[in-house]
Design a protein around this motif. Structure first.
Motif, PDB file in Angstrom:
ATOM      1  N   HIS A  99     -23.007  21.689  12.009  1.00  0.00           N
ATOM      2  CA  HIS A  99     -22.179  20.594  12.509  1.00  0.00           C
ATOM      3  C   HIS A  99     -22.283  20.578  14.023  1.00  0.00           C
ATOM      4  O   HIS A  99     -22.091  21.601  14.676  1.00  0.00           O
ATOM      5  N   ARG A 100     -22.627  19.422  14.572  1.00  0.00           N
ATOM      6  CA  ARG A 100     -22.742  19.284  16.022  1.00  0.00           C
ATOM      7  C   ARG A 100     -21.872  18.126  16.482  1.00  0.00           C
ATOM      8  O   ARG A 100     -21.870  17.056  15.883  1.00  0.00           O
ATOM      9  N   GLN A 101     -21.159  18.373  17.573  1.00  0.00           N
ATOM     10  CA  GLN A 101     -20.323  17.330  18.172  1.00  0.00           C
ATOM     11  C   GLN A 101     -20.121  17.633  19.644  1.00  0.00           C
ATOM     12  O   GLN A 101     -19.617  18.701  19.997  1.00  0.00           O
ATOM     13  N   GLU A 102     -20.548  16.687  20.471  1.00  0.00           N
ATOM     14  CA  GLU A 102     -20.510  16.862  21.919  1.00  0.00           C
ATOM     15  C   GLU A 102     -21.251  18.149  22.284  1.00  0.00           C
ATOM     16  O   GLU A 102     -22.422  18.282  21.991  1.00  0.00           O
ATOM     17  N   ASP A 103     -20.574  19.129  22.888  1.00  0.00           N
ATOM     18  CA  ASP A 103     -21.283  20.333  23.330  1.00  0.00           C
ATOM     19  C   ASP A 103     -21.063  21.519  22.391  1.00  0.00           C
ATOM     20  O   ASP A 103     -21.307  22.666  22.753  1.00  0.00           O
ATOM     21  N   ARG A 104     -20.605  21.270  21.172  1.00  0.00           N
ATOM     22  CA  ARG A 104     -20.298  22.354  20.241  1.00  0.00           C
ATOM     23  C   ARG A 104     -21.208  22.274  19.017  1.00  0.00           C
ATOM     24  O   ARG A 104     -21.395  21.211  18.444  1.00  0.00           O
ATOM     25  N   GLU A 105     -21.754  23.426  18.624  1.00  0.00           N
ATOM     26  CA  GLU A 105     -22.565  23.523  17.416  1.00  0.00           C
ATOM     27  C   GLU A 105     -22.011  24.641  16.546  1.00  0.00           C
ATOM     28  O   GLU A 105     -21.674  25.724  17.046  1.00  0.00           O
ATOM     29  N   LEU A 106     -21.912  24.386  15.243  1.00  0.00           N
ATOM     30  CA  LEU A 106     -21.365  25.370  14.321  1.00  0.00           C
ATOM     31  C   LEU A 106     -22.269  25.486  13.097  1.00  0.00           C
ATOM     32  O   LEU A 106     -22.699  24.483  12.532  1.00  0.00           O
ATOM     33  N   TRP A 107     -22.543  26.720  12.720  1.00  0.00           N
ATOM     34  CA  TRP A 107     -23.380  27.034  11.551  1.00  0.00           C
ATOM     35  C   TRP A 107     -22.483  27.723  10.526  1.00  0.00           C
ATOM     36  O   TRP A 107     -21.794  28.691  10.849  1.00  0.00           O
ATOM     37  N   VAL A 108     -22.487  27.233   9.277  1.00  0.00           N
ATOM     38  CA  VAL A 108     -21.684  27.829   8.212  1.00  0.00           C
ATOM     39  C   VAL A 108     -22.598  28.163   7.045  1.00  0.00           C
ATOM     40  O   VAL A 108     -23.314  27.291   6.532  1.00  0.00           O
ATOM     41  N   GLU A 109     -22.570  29.416   6.620  1.00  0.00           N
ATOM     42  CA  GLU A 109     -23.363  29.856   5.483  1.00  0.00           C
ATOM     43  C   GLU A 109     -22.708  29.412   4.175  1.00  0.00           C
ATOM     44  O   GLU A 109     -21.484  29.463   4.035  1.00  0.00           O
ATOM     45  N   ARG A 110     -23.546  29.008   3.234  1.00  0.00           N
ATOM     46  CA  ARG A 110     -23.042  28.640   1.903  1.00  0.00           C
ATOM     47  C   ARG A 110     -22.354  29.834   1.245  1.00  0.00           C
ATOM     48  O   ARG A 110     -21.330  29.676   0.562  1.00  0.00           O
ATOM     49  N   ALA A 111     -22.872  31.036   1.450  1.00  0.00           N
ATOM     50  CA  ALA A 111     -22.301  32.233   0.833  1.00  0.00           C
ATOM     51  C   ALA A 111     -20.891  32.518   1.340  1.00  0.00           C
ATOM     52  O   ALA A 111     -20.130  33.237   0.685  1.00  0.00           O
ATOM     53  N   GLU A 112     -20.521  31.977   2.502  1.00  0.00           N
ATOM     54  CA  GLU A 112     -19.191  32.201   3.062  1.00  0.00           C
ATOM     55  C   GLU A 112     -18.183  31.156   2.593  1.00  0.00           C
ATOM     56  O   GLU A 112     -17.010  31.235   2.948  1.00  0.00           O
ATOM     57  N   THR A 113     -18.631  30.194   1.823  1.00  0.00           N
ATOM     58  CA  THR A 113     -17.798  29.046   1.451  1.00  0.00           C
ATOM     59  C   THR A 113     -17.517  29.054  -0.040  1.00  0.00           C
ATOM     60  O   THR A 113     -18.436  29.000  -0.855  1.00  0.00           O
ATOM     61  N   ALA A 114     -16.226  29.108  -0.387  1.00  0.00           N
ATOM     62  CA  ALA A 114     -15.828  29.078  -1.794  1.00  0.00           C
ATOM     63  C   ALA A 114     -15.355  27.692  -2.224  1.00  0.00           C
ATOM     64  O   ALA A 114     -15.454  27.329  -3.401  1.00  0.00           O
ATOM     65  N   VAL A 115     -14.829  26.917  -1.277  1.00  0.00           N
ATOM     66  CA  VAL A 115     -14.291  25.586  -1.578  1.00  0.00           C
ATOM     67  C   VAL A 115     -14.596  24.664  -0.403  1.00  0.00           C
ATOM     68  O   VAL A 115     -14.487  25.066   0.759  1.00  0.00           O
ATOM     69  N   ALA A 116     -14.972  23.427  -0.726  1.00  0.00           N
ATOM     70  CA  ALA A 116     -15.152  22.390   0.286  1.00  0.00           C
ATOM     71  C   ALA A 116     -14.449  21.127  -0.201  1.00  0.00           C
ATOM     72  O   ALA A 116     -14.548  20.778  -1.380  1.00  0.00           O
ATOM     73  N   PHE A 117     -13.737  20.466   0.689  1.00  0.00           N
ATOM     74  CA  PHE A 117     -13.066  19.219   0.317  1.00  0.00           C
ATOM     75  C   PHE A 117     -12.814  18.392   1.577  1.00  0.00           C
ATOM     76  O   PHE A 117     -12.813  18.932   2.693  1.00  0.00           O
ATOM     77  N   ARG A 118     -12.588  17.117   1.379  1.00  0.00           N
ATOM     78  CA  ARG A 118     -12.310  16.235   2.515  1.00  0.00           C
ATOM     79  C   ARG A 118     -10.806  16.103   2.690  1.00  0.00           C
ATOM     80  O   ARG A 118     -10.080  15.816   1.740  1.00  0.00           O
ATOM     81  N   ASP A 119     -10.345  16.327   3.906  1.00  0.00           N
ATOM     82  CA  ASP A 119      -8.944  16.138   4.262  1.00  0.00           C
ATOM     83  C   ASP A 119      -8.884  15.071   5.339  1.00  0.00           C
ATOM     84  O   ASP A 119      -9.089  15.345   6.520  1.00  0.00           O
ATOM     85  N   ARG A 120      -8.671  13.829   4.903  1.00  0.00           N
ATOM     86  CA  ARG A 120      -8.657  12.689   5.815  1.00  0.00           C
ATOM     87  C   ARG A 120      -9.981  12.589   6.568  1.00  0.00           C
ATOM     88  O   ARG A 120     -11.008  12.351   5.956  1.00  0.00           O
ATOM     89  N   ASN A 121      -9.977  12.820   7.869  1.00  0.00           N
ATOM     90  CA  ASN A 121     -11.205  12.667   8.651  1.00  0.00           C
ATOM     91  C   ASN A 121     -11.960  13.969   8.842  1.00  0.00           C
ATOM     92  O   ASN A 121     -12.870  14.036   9.671  1.00  0.00           O
ATOM     93  N   ASP A 122     -11.590  15.001   8.094  1.00  0.00           N
ATOM     94  CA  ASP A 122     -12.220  16.307   8.258  1.00  0.00           C
ATOM     95  C   ASP A 122     -12.845  16.787   6.949  1.00  0.00           C
ATOM     96  O   ASP A 122     -12.369  16.454   5.858  1.00  0.00           O
TER      97      ASP A 122
END
Length: 243
Positions: A99-122
């Motif tokens: 995920h990249r936005q402005e000057d921030r970049e974030l890497w998330v491993e699939r193995a670290e994620t148990a649940v994903a869902f949309r909460d409004r704009n996130d």
């Protein structure tokens, strides 16, 4: 490894530029006439005519159309540039996402994620214990494309938060939180309109075993299951107050 890159729709800057130009042209065509009519109406009352309205009514349409139309075009271009600069970008692969936005970049491993869902704009990603792994801004990204990319690559996407029932409204001083946690929650509430500060506060709360969200302009909080608060060990360490 194939990845799906999801960006802001190219129609957004086009709409901003086109909308700004159209608004400027309309003001150029009809603004002076409306201003003259408004001036005439106000002059019959005891209220003074605002100088801007009076000046607009004095402009000839031969000048108002190119001037206001050009101003609308420049305004639309400015908004489009701002929107492009602030828009997030998401890359989804089978084993990670970026995920990249402005000057921030974030890497998330699939193995670290148990649940994903949309909460409004996130897009919210939770670890196996229910703790917050990441809260990613997807406000300007096409939702159907995000859903297709995540489900296609086997991410554990849900329609809602599995821990929804655990959230409780928070008020400053509510029992059950340490002074340090109260301070973090207070800062999160105070900085809720600052995107970068809000993100930093969410990360600090996640490190403390707390997950927050906003509902009806109020902060709601839950404690990650299995993580005990300091108040459970030492009740005297919690600052109480009237409910």
């Amino acid at each position: 490894m194939t990845t799906t890159r999801i960006r802001q729709s190219p129609f957004v800057p086009i709409l901003l530029i086109g909308g700004g130009t159209a608004l400027g042209v309309l003001l150029g065509l009809f603004g002076p006439g409306l201003a003259r009519g408004l001036t005439s109406l106000i002059e019959r009352t005891p209220f003074p005519v605002h100088g801007l309205v009076e000046r607009l009514g004095e402009i000839d349409q031969a000048w108002s159309l190119p001037v206001l139309g050009g101003a609308g075009l420049l305004g639309g271009i400015f908004l489009a540039v701002v929107a492009l600069g602030e828009a997030p970008e998401l890359e989804v692969a089978r084993d990670h996402l970026e995920h990249r936005q402005e000057d921030r970049e974030l890497w998330v491993e699939r193995a670290e994620t148990a649940v994903a869902f949309r909460d409004r704009n996130d897009l919210v990603l939770l670890a196996s214990d229910g703790g917050l792994r990441a809260r990613l801004d997807i406000s300007d990204l096409p939702r159907t494309k995000i859903r297709g990319a995540l489900t296609g690559d086997g991410w554990p996407l849900r329609d809602d938060d599995p821990y929804d029932a655990d959230f409780q409204p928070w008020a400053d001083g509510r029992p059950g939180f340490t002074p340090e946690e109260q301070a973090l929650l207070r800062e999160r509430r105070e900085k809720r309109k600052d995107k970068a500060a809000r993100r930093t506060a969410d990360e600090a709360l996640a490190a403390a075993g707390l997950v927050v969200r906003e509902r009806d302009d109020r902060l709601q909080v839950r404690r990650v299951r299995g993580r005990r608060a300091a108040s459970d060990v030492n009740p005297e360490g919690v600052r109480g107050t009237d409910r």
